[in-house]
Structure formats: structure tokens, C-alpha cells
Design a protein around this motif. Structure first.
Motif, PDB file in Angstrom:
ATOM      1  N   UNK A  22      14.107  22.266  26.524  1.00 56.45           N
ATOM      2  CA  UNK A  22      13.812  21.473  25.340  1.00 56.45           C
ATOM      3  C   UNK A  22      14.987  21.459  24.367  1.00 56.45           C
ATOM      4  N   UNK A  23      15.601  22.616  24.174  1.00 56.70           N
ATOM      5  CA  UNK A  23      16.736  22.704  23.258  1.00 56.70           C
ATOM      6  C   UNK A  23      17.931  21.905  23.787  1.00 56.70           C
ATOM      7  N   UNK A  24      18.248  22.091  25.067  1.00 59.27           N
ATOM      8  CA  UNK A  24      19.385  21.382  25.663  1.00 59.27           C
ATOM      9  C   UNK A  24      19.159  19.874  25.617  1.00 59.27           C
ATOM     10  N   UNK A  25      17.934  19.438  25.892  1.00 57.51           N
ATOM     11  CA  UNK A  25      17.611  18.011  25.832  1.00 57.51           C
ATOM     12  C   UNK A  25      17.905  17.440  24.453  1.00 57.51           C
ATOM     13  N   UNK A  26      17.516  18.173  23.419  1.00 65.49           N
ATOM     14  CA  UNK A  26      17.726  17.694  22.051  1.00 65.49           C
ATOM     15  C   UNK A  26      19.199  17.672  21.661  1.00 65.49           C
ATOM     16  N   UNK A  27      20.029  18.383  22.414  1.00 63.90           N
ATOM     17  CA  UNK A  27      21.462  18.432  22.120  1.00 63.90           C
ATOM     18  C   UNK A  27      22.252  17.360  22.863  1.00 63.90           C
ATOM     19  N   UNK A  28      21.834  17.055  24.090  1.00 60.47           N
ATOM     20  CA  UNK A  28      22.641  16.155  24.922  1.00 60.47           C
ATOM     21  C   UNK A  28      22.121  14.725  24.978  1.00 60.47           C
ATOM     22  N   UNK A  29      20.855  14.511  24.658  1.00 59.09           N
ATOM     23  CA  UNK A  29      20.284  13.148  24.706  1.00 59.09           C
ATOM     24  C   UNK A  29      20.483  12.511  23.342  1.00 59.09           C
ATOM     25  N   UNK A  30      21.425  11.585  23.265  1.00 60.88           N
ATOM     26  CA  UNK A  30      21.765  10.983  21.978  1.00 60.88           C
ATOM     27  C   UNK A  30      20.713  10.005  21.474  1.00 60.88           C
ATOM     28  N   UNK A  31      20.427  10.047  20.184  1.00 66.54           N
ATOM     29  CA  UNK A  31      19.540   9.089  19.533  1.00 66.54           C
ATOM     30  C   UNK A  31      20.198   8.660  18.223  1.00 66.54           C
ATOM     31  N   UNK A  32      19.899   7.446  17.781  1.00 63.25           N
ATOM     32  CA  UNK A  32      20.438   6.927  16.522  1.00 63.25           C
ATOM     33  C   UNK A  32      19.349   6.840  15.465  1.00 63.25           C
ATOM     34  N   UNK A  33      18.184   6.332  15.870  1.00 64.97           N
ATOM     35  CA  UNK A  33      17.062   6.171  14.954  1.00 64.97           C
ATOM     36  C   UNK A  33      15.908   7.091  15.355  1.00 64.97           C
ATOM     37  N   UNK A  34      15.067   7.413  14.415  1.00 66.05           N
ATOM     38  CA  UNK A  34      13.979   8.353  14.689  1.00 66.05           C
ATOM     39  C   UNK A  34      12.970   7.813  15.699  1.00 66.05           C
ATOM     40  N   UNK A  35      12.822   6.494  15.779  1.00 65.88           N
ATOM     41  CA  UNK A  35      11.858   5.966  16.747  1.00 65.88           C
ATOM     42  C   UNK A  35      12.315   6.199  18.181  1.00 65.88           C
ATOM     43  N   UNK A  36      13.601   6.535  18.358  1.00 70.42           N
ATOM     44  CA  UNK A  36      14.122   6.794  19.694  1.00 70.42           C
ATOM     45  C   UNK A  36      13.833   8.219  20.170  1.00 70.42           C
ATOM     46  N   UNK A  37      13.451   9.099  19.256  1.00 70.61           N
ATOM     47  CA  UNK A  37      13.227  10.496  19.628  1.00 70.61           C
ATOM     48  C   UNK A  37      12.096  10.617  20.651  1.00 70.61           C
ATOM     49  N   UNK A  38      10.970   9.985  20.368  1.00 68.34           N
ATOM     50  CA  UNK A  38       9.844  10.041  21.291  1.00 68.34           C
ATOM     51  C   UNK A  38      10.174   9.420  22.635  1.00 68.34           C
ATOM     52  N   UNK A  39      10.929   8.325  22.607  1.00 67.68           N
ATOM     53  CA  UNK A  39      11.345   7.655  23.843  1.00 67.68           C
ATOM     54  C   UNK A  39      12.239   8.580  24.666  1.00 67.68           C
ATOM     55  N   UNK A  97       6.430  19.271  20.334  1.00 62.16           N
ATOM     56  CA  UNK A  97       6.470  19.133  18.872  1.00 62.16           C
ATOM     57  C   UNK A  97       7.734  19.778  18.312  1.00 62.16           C
ATOM     58  N   UNK A  98       8.082  20.952  18.847  1.00 64.17           N
ATOM     59  CA  UNK A  98       9.299  21.629  18.399  1.00 64.17           C
ATOM     60  C   UNK A  98      10.529  20.822  18.797  1.00 64.17           C
ATOM     61  N   UNK A  99      10.508  20.230  19.995  1.00 60.71           N
ATOM     62  CA  UNK A  99      11.629  19.429  20.462  1.00 60.71           C
ATOM     63  C   UNK A  99      11.895  18.239  19.563  1.00 60.71           C
ATOM     64  N   UNK A 100      10.831  17.622  19.075  1.00 63.21           N
ATOM     65  CA  UNK A 100      10.976  16.507  18.129  1.00 63.21           C
ATOM     66  C   UNK A 100      11.734  16.986  16.893  1.00 63.21           C
ATOM     67  N   UNK A 101      11.376  18.176  16.434  1.00 66.83           N
ATOM     68  CA  UNK A 101      12.060  18.750  15.286  1.00 66.83           C
ATOM     69  C   UNK A 101      13.508  19.085  15.592  1.00 66.83           C
ATOM     70  N   UNK A 102      13.768  19.583  16.820  1.00 69.18           N
ATOM     71  CA  UNK A 102      15.138  19.901  17.212  1.00 69.18           C
ATOM     72  C   UNK A 102      16.017  18.650  17.194  1.00 69.18           C
ATOM     73  N   UNK A 103      15.477  17.534  17.692  1.00 70.69           N
ATOM     74  CA  UNK A 103      16.224  16.281  17.666  1.00 70.69           C
ATOM     75  C   UNK A 103      16.598  15.898  16.239  1.00 70.69           C
ATOM     76  N   UNK A 104      15.624  15.986  15.346  1.00 63.60           N
ATOM     77  CA  UNK A 104      15.867  15.623  13.949  1.00 63.60           C
ATOM     78  C   UNK A 104      16.845  16.586  13.288  1.00 63.60           C
ATOM     79  N   UNK A 105      16.792  17.847  13.685  1.00 63.50           N
ATOM     80  CA  UNK A 105      17.667  18.854  13.098  1.00 63.50           C
ATOM     81  C   UNK A 105      19.100  18.732  13.600  1.00 63.50           C
ATOM     82  N   UNK A 106      19.265  18.622  14.919  1.00 60.22           N
ATOM     83  CA  UNK A 106      20.595  18.625  15.514  1.00 60.22           C
ATOM     84  C   UNK A 106      21.318  17.280  15.420  1.00 60.22           C
ATOM     85  N   UNK A 107      20.557  16.176  15.474  1.00 62.87           N
ATOM     86  CA  UNK A 107      21.193  14.859  15.530  1.00 62.87           C
ATOM     87  C   UNK A 107      21.000  14.026  14.271  1.00 62.87           C
ATOM     88  N   UNK A 108      20.098  14.452  13.389  1.00 65.26           N
ATOM     89  CA  UNK A 108      19.863  13.755  12.120  1.00 65.26           C
ATOM     90  C   UNK A 108      19.782  12.236  12.297  1.00 65.26           C
TER      91      UNK A 108
END
Length: 224
Positions: A22-39, A97-108
Motif C-alpha cells: 500500500x505504501x509503495x503504491x502510493x509512492x510510485x503511482x502518480x496522480x494529479x487530482x484527488x479524484x484519481x486516487x480512487x482510480x 483507507x490508509x492508502x488514500x491518505x498516503x496518496x494525499x500525504x505523499x503526492x498532495x
């Protein structure tokens, strides 16, 4: 009893690799907008559920405990499987749920309302993701366990599940299945927050989960 089932179904190595995934996914999978996190999370978390839940019952077979378990009433055997599945699904849901937060934290990622793509609030986006991923985890976890019991081998169960995953999580699956795709949340129209046709895919997942739950007693009796 619940503590015992948790100890059996959640060895330390499973918790470690699931958390690291989960942590690695949130670091390497790039997102630009928050709606992309769930996708970005739904399909990978489905793979994690396939691997995580594959040995829910087959560990009894590989360890030889199934011979002893056969002496127990079917109700007890089935309750044991359901408890283990519930514990594992709960852990995966919390990780999502934690992964969603990791995405927001690491990639803003940029808030959805600033993307110019719709009017959903961040809270609604998050809650929608939790509902969708809960169904996704349940379906792929149950499928993995069912196939593993059928073949009496967790790797066969994971392999067959991956084939279905590749078909449905593709442009082919999107075009052919449409809103009934198992990954309908991923392929939904994010530009129209009022379009809820993607829910049909999650309803299909739940219907298939009911069928799999009904098949489990017969499968355990014949293959367990």
C-alpha cells in the motif's frame, strides 16, 4: 475464537507485505487530482485481495489440519472460514483507507473542485471510494478463496483470478461490459458526478458474492 482465527489468518508476514504494498503504491503511482486516487487504488487493491485471501481455507489443506476439520460439523467449518474472511477483509479495508491518505500525504494531489471536472466535495469522493473498494475487496477476496478451494491450491486460485482481473481491468472489458464491469468505479465518468450507472458493476459484484457464499459449503464438503 475470533482471536484464534485472527492469529491463523493474519501472520506477521501477510501484514508486512500488505502494508508495504500500500505504501509503495502510493509512492510510485502518480496522480494529479484527488479524484484519481480512487482510480489508482481500486485495481491494485483487488490484486492484493486476491493474494491476501487465497489461503483462507487452503492453509488447512496444506498443513493437514483439514483431516481433523472434517470431523467438525459443516456449520463450524463454514463459520471459521467466514470469520477469517471477515478479519482479512477488515484489514484490507483499513489499508485502503490508509492508502488514500498516503496518496494525499505523499503526492498532495490537487483538490477535485479545482480540477474543473465536477462539483463533488473531497469528503464525498473519499466516502464513495470507501464504498466502492469495500465491494471490490469482498468480491476478489471471496473469488480467490473459492478458486483456491476448488483447485485445492492457492496459486491456482490466484492465477485464475488474475486472468479475470486482466480481462475486466482493460479497455476491452470497459467497452464490452460498460457499467457492469467489475471495475466500474475505475471506469466511471468522473466528469459527471451525478452519473451513478457505475453502481451497477458493484451490484453485480455483490450478487456474485452471494452466489460464491452459497457455493462454499458444497465446495468445502467435496474438496476440503
Amino acid at each position: 475464537m475470533m482471536k484464534k482465527e485472527a492469529k491463523i489468518s493474519l501472520p506477521v508476514y501477510k501484514l508486512v507485505y500488505a502494508f508495504c504494498f500500500t505504501v509503495v503504491l502510493s509512492l510510485i503511482r502518480g496522480v494529479v487530482f484527488t479524484y484519481e486516487v480512487g482510480i489508482a487504488m481500486e485495481a491494485p487493491m483487488a490484486v492484493l485481495a486476491l493474494v491476501f485471501c487465497a489461503d483462507t481455507y487452503t492453509q488447512e489443506i496444506t498443513s493437514g489440519r483439514s483431516e481433523v476439520l472434517r470431523l467438525c460439523p459443516m456449520r463450524k467449518r463454514l463459520c471459521s472460514v467466514l470469520e477469517r474472511m471477515g478479519i482479512q477483509e477488515g484489514v484490507l479495508f483499513l489499508l485502503s483507507a490508509a492508502g488514500y491518505g498516503f496518496f494525499c500525504l505523499f503526492q498532495a494531489p490537487m483538490p477535485f473542485y479545482k480540477a474543473g471536472e465536477g462539483g463533488e466535495t473531497e469528503g464525498k469522493l473519499f466516502l464513495t471510494f470507501l464504498g466502492a473498494v469495500a465491494v471490490t475487496l469482498l468480491f476478489w477476496g471471496m473469488l480467490s478463496n473459492l478458486l483456491s478451494c476448488l483447485f485445492r491450491n492457492m496459486w491456482a486460485g490466484i492465477g485464475c483470478g488474475i486472468v479475470l482481473w486482466l480481462v475486466t481491468n482493460s479497455s476491452f472489458g470497459k467497452q464490452v461490459l460498460g457499467s457492469w464491469n467489475l471495475f466500474s468505479y475505475t471506469f466511471r465518468d468522473v466528469t459527471d458526478s451525478g452519473d451513478l450507472t457505475w453502481v451497477q458493476g458493484k451490484i453485480l459484484c455483490l450478487a456474485l458474492c452471494i452466489i460464491m457464499a452459497a457455493l462454499m459449503p458444497k465446495l468445502i464438503r467435496k474438496r476440503g
